[in-house]
Design a protein around this motif. Sequence first.
Motif, PDB file in Angstrom:
ATOM      1  N   ALA A  91      16.473  29.149  48.829  1.00 25.09           N
ATOM      2  CA  ALA A  91      17.343  28.211  48.102  1.00 25.09           C
ATOM      3  C   ALA A  91      18.583  28.971  47.637  1.00 25.09           C
ATOM      4  CB  ALA A  91      16.592  27.627  46.910  1.00 25.09           C
ATOM      5  N   LEU A  92      19.527  29.118  48.540  1.00 25.01           N
ATOM      6  CA  LEU A  92      20.757  29.856  48.212  1.00 25.01           C
ATOM      7  C   LEU A  92      21.695  28.931  47.443  1.00 25.01           C
ATOM      8  CD1 LEU A  92      21.964  32.684  48.748  1.00 25.01           C
ATOM      9  CD2 LEU A  92      23.118  31.714  50.735  1.00 25.01           C
ATOM     10  N   THR A  93      22.106  29.355  46.280  1.00 27.64           N
ATOM     11  CA  THR A  93      22.978  28.524  45.436  1.00 27.64           C
ATOM     12  C   THR A  93      24.382  29.131  45.421  1.00 27.64           C
ATOM     13  OG1 THR A  93      22.184  29.826  43.567  1.00 27.64           O
ATOM     14  CG2 THR A  93      21.114  27.695  43.933  1.00 27.64           C
ATOM     15  N   ASP A  94      25.317  28.390  44.804  1.00 28.50           N
ATOM     16  CA  ASP A  94      26.670  28.925  44.638  1.00 28.50           C
ATOM     17  C   ASP A  94      26.678  30.009  43.566  1.00 28.50           C
ATOM     18  OD1 ASP A  94      27.706  27.376  46.574  1.00 28.50           O
ATOM     19  OD2 ASP A  94      28.415  25.795  45.235  1.00 28.50           O
ATOM     20  N   PRO A  95      27.539  31.003  43.649  1.00 31.03           N
ATOM     21  CA  PRO A  95      28.678  31.080  44.567  1.00 31.03           C
ATOM     22  C   PRO A  95      28.329  31.600  45.967  1.00 31.03           C
ATOM     23  CG  PRO A  95      28.664  33.029  43.196  1.00 31.03           C
ATOM     24  CD  PRO A  95      27.510  32.167  42.718  1.00 31.03           C
ATOM     25  N   TRP A  96      27.097  32.041  46.164  1.00 32.98           N
ATOM     26  CA  TRP A  96      26.764  32.730  47.423  1.00 32.98           C
ATOM     27  C   TRP A  96      26.746  31.770  48.600  1.00 32.98           C
ATOM     28  CZ3 TRP A  96      23.391  33.119  43.073  1.00 32.98           C
ATOM     29  CH2 TRP A  96      23.722  34.183  42.235  1.00 32.98           C
ATOM     30  N   ALA A  98      28.464  29.050  48.881  1.00 30.14           N
ATOM     31  CA  ALA A  98      29.858  28.686  49.183  1.00 30.14           C
ATOM     32  C   ALA A  98      30.541  29.795  49.995  1.00 30.14           C
ATOM     33  CB  ALA A  98      30.624  28.432  47.884  1.00 30.14           C
ATOM     34  N   ARG A  99      30.209  31.040  49.684  1.00 28.63           N
ATOM     35  CA  ARG A  99      30.812  32.151  50.438  1.00 28.63           C
ATOM     36  C   ARG A  99      30.300  32.159  51.875  1.00 28.63           C
ATOM     37  NH1 ARG A  99      29.828  36.629  45.675  1.00 28.63           N
ATOM     38  NH2 ARG A  99      31.367  35.798  44.211  1.00 28.63           N
ATOM     39  N   ARG A 100      28.999  31.927  52.021  1.00 26.66           N
ATOM     40  CA  ARG A 100      28.425  31.905  53.376  1.00 26.66           C
ATOM     41  C   ARG A 100      29.044  30.776  54.192  1.00 26.66           C
ATOM     42  NH1 ARG A 100      22.688  31.041  56.198  1.00 26.66           N
ATOM     43  NH2 ARG A 100      22.343  29.229  54.887  1.00 26.66           N
ATOM     44  N   PHE A 101      29.143  29.591  53.585  1.00 30.54           N
ATOM     45  CA  PHE A 101      29.734  28.439  54.245  1.00 30.54           C
ATOM     46  C   PHE A 101      31.192  28.728  54.601  1.00 30.54           C
ATOM     47  CE2 PHE A 101      32.027  24.388  54.025  1.00 30.54           C
ATOM     48  CZ  PHE A 101      31.298  23.634  54.938  1.00 30.54           C
ATOM     49  N   GLY A 221      37.502  37.595  44.357  1.00 32.65           N
ATOM     50  CA  GLY A 221      38.347  38.489  43.564  1.00 32.65           C
ATOM     51  C   GLY A 221      37.484  39.546  42.874  1.00 32.65           C
ATOM     52  N   VAL A 222      38.077  40.691  42.609  1.00 31.68           N
ATOM     53  CA  VAL A 222      37.309  41.798  42.033  1.00 31.68           C
ATOM     54  C   VAL A 222      36.722  41.419  40.672  1.00 31.68           C
ATOM     55  CG1 VAL A 222      39.333  42.943  41.026  1.00 31.68           C
ATOM     56  CG2 VAL A 222      37.316  44.305  41.620  1.00 31.68           C
ATOM     57  N   ASP A 223      37.411  40.515  39.953  1.00 38.15           N
ATOM     58  CA  ASP A 223      36.905  40.121  38.629  1.00 38.15           C
ATOM     59  C   ASP A 223      35.597  39.332  38.710  1.00 38.15           C
ATOM     60  OD1 ASP A 223      39.002  41.395  37.505  1.00 38.15           O
ATOM     61  OD2 ASP A 223      40.212  39.596  37.166  1.00 38.15           O
ATOM     62  N   GLU A 224      35.311  38.784  39.891  1.00 37.28           N
ATOM     63  CA  GLU A 224      34.019  38.087  40.050  1.00 37.28           C
ATOM     64  C   GLU A 224      32.871  39.083  40.169  1.00 37.28           C
ATOM     65  OE1 GLU A 224      33.628  34.669  42.673  1.00 37.28           O
ATOM     66  OE2 GLU A 224      35.817  34.507  42.742  1.00 37.28           O
ATOM     67  N   ALA A 225      33.210  40.320  40.522  1.00 37.85           N
ATOM     68  CA  ALA A 225      32.160  41.323  40.731  1.00 37.85           C
ATOM     69  C   ALA A 225      32.029  42.300  39.564  1.00 37.85           C
ATOM     70  CB  ALA A 225      32.436  42.109  42.016  1.00 37.85           C
ATOM     71  N   ILE A 226      33.161  42.628  38.936  1.00 39.40           N
ATOM     72  CA  ILE A 226      33.159  43.708  37.943  1.00 39.40           C
ATOM     73  C   ILE A 226      33.388  43.156  36.546  1.00 39.40           C
ATOM     74  CG2 ILE A 226      34.175  45.940  37.280  1.00 39.40           C
ATOM     75  CD1 ILE A 226      32.858  45.927  40.067  1.00 39.40           C
ATOM     76  N   ASP A 227      32.504  43.488  35.651  1.00 35.69           N
ATOM     77  CA  ASP A 227      32.586  43.102  34.242  1.00 35.69           C
ATOM     78  C   ASP A 227      32.898  44.365  33.443  1.00 35.69           C
ATOM     79  OD1 ASP A 227      32.168  42.221  31.682  1.00 35.69           O
ATOM     80  OD2 ASP A 227      30.068  41.627  31.981  1.00 35.69           O
ATOM     81  N   TRP A 228      34.175  44.504  33.038  1.00 38.43           N
ATOM     82  CA  TRP A 228      34.608  45.725  32.333  1.00 38.43           C
ATOM     83  C   TRP A 228      34.211  45.647  30.863  1.00 38.43           C
ATOM     84  CZ3 TRP A 228      36.947  49.566  35.119  1.00 38.43           C
ATOM     85  CH2 TRP A 228      37.492  49.219  36.368  1.00 38.43           C
ATOM     86  N   ARG A 229      33.687  46.699  30.341  1.00 36.58           N
ATOM     87  CA  ARG A 229      33.327  46.713  28.911  1.00 36.58           C
ATOM     88  C   ARG A 229      33.733  48.037  28.281  1.00 36.58           C
ATOM     89  NH1 ARG A 229      27.593  43.400  28.768  1.00 36.58           N
ATOM     90  NH2 ARG A 229      28.253  41.890  30.325  1.00 36.58           N
ATOM     91  N   GLY A 230      34.358  47.970  27.146  1.00 37.20           N
ATOM     92  CA  GLY A 230      34.678  49.173  26.399  1.00 37.20           C
ATOM     93  C   GLY A 230      35.945  49.872  26.854  1.00 37.20           C
ATOM     94  N   PHE A 231      36.638  49.345  27.863  1.00 34.60           N
ATOM     95  CA  PHE A 231      37.894  49.962  28.313  1.00 34.60           C
ATOM     96  C   PHE A 231      39.045  49.366  27.492  1.00 34.60           C
ATOM     97  CE2 PHE A 231      34.996  50.586  31.726  1.00 34.60           C
ATOM     98  CZ  PHE A 231      35.298  51.851  32.213  1.00 34.60           C
ATOM     99  N   GLY A 232      40.043  50.152  27.259  1.00 32.79           N
ATOM    100  CA  GLY A 232      41.252  49.668  26.590  1.00 32.79           C
ATOM    101  C   GLY A 232      41.039  49.329  25.139  1.00 32.79           C
TER     102      GLY A 232
END
Length: 233
Positions: A91-96, A98-101, A221-232
């Motif tokens: 049972a593949l759900t979104d966002p995956w 949608a990417r496959r499609f 987009g890279v922001d969908e993969a990377i969750d930055w914490r503690g930077f800046g």
Amino acid sequence: MPATDTLARSVTYALHARRSVRAFTGRAVDPALLKEVFAAAQRAPSGGNLQPWQAVVLTGAPWQAVKDAVAARIAMGRAGYQPEYDIYPKALTDPWEARRFGVGEALYASLGIAREDKRGRLAQFMHNYTGFGAPVMLFLHCSRIMGPPQWADMGMWLQSVMLLLVEKGLASCPQECWAMYGETVRAALAIGDDQILFTGLAIGYADEEAAVNRWPVPRAGVDEAIDWRGFGE
Ligand SMILES: Cc1cc2nc3c(=O)[nH]c(=O)nc-3n(C[C@H](O)[C@H](O)[C@H](O)COP(=O)(O)O)c2cc1C
């Protein structure tokens, strides 16, 4: 260490230049290049340094024999399926999903195959089982006792191989579709039942003119993969 001139080609270059190539020229591959690639790929990391990857590399008659064996199995229709593992979650759900499609739609669009053209889509999919005309095929397998961490290790080795192939001017297409006929592939390769087939990797020179090799392959987009914490802060 490789010669300095090959080092001029950076990892960033190889990452951007690599794509899954689905049309190859008939140009033969010098085994010396492949030997260099596999020797370097042994540097891939693995948990506990297990190095669980095993591969069979084929060309000529042994490669043809696998294609013939799988073609005979395919002729059996659905009764011929022998999936080694679930290629995707059931049972593949979104966002995956949608990417496959999305990538499938972009691939077929590049070939002018319409959404309703089921036969055309199937015919394109079936090209998988010729290795898209690649002169060399690699089958990647490991012991069945291995679990998800070792499968990730196989992935790191596979990507290392694909990037090194780019450095040599070669192209590739990973092909887990062969795992749908895993038993037949393993039998044709005389690989024991204690092994599980992960994927094929078609290897050769890209047909640069072929439309199937020229469409932009989307990425999130890279922001969908990377969750930055503690930077800046
Ligand atoms: C392990 C693995 C198995 C794959 N199996 C297939 C396959 O059976 N057939 C195919 O056409 N593409 C296959 N692909 C290619 C993916 O569709 C492709 O990597 C993805 O769409 C991103 O495109 P790119 O590789 O061109 O950047 C596979 C990729 C990986 C990593």
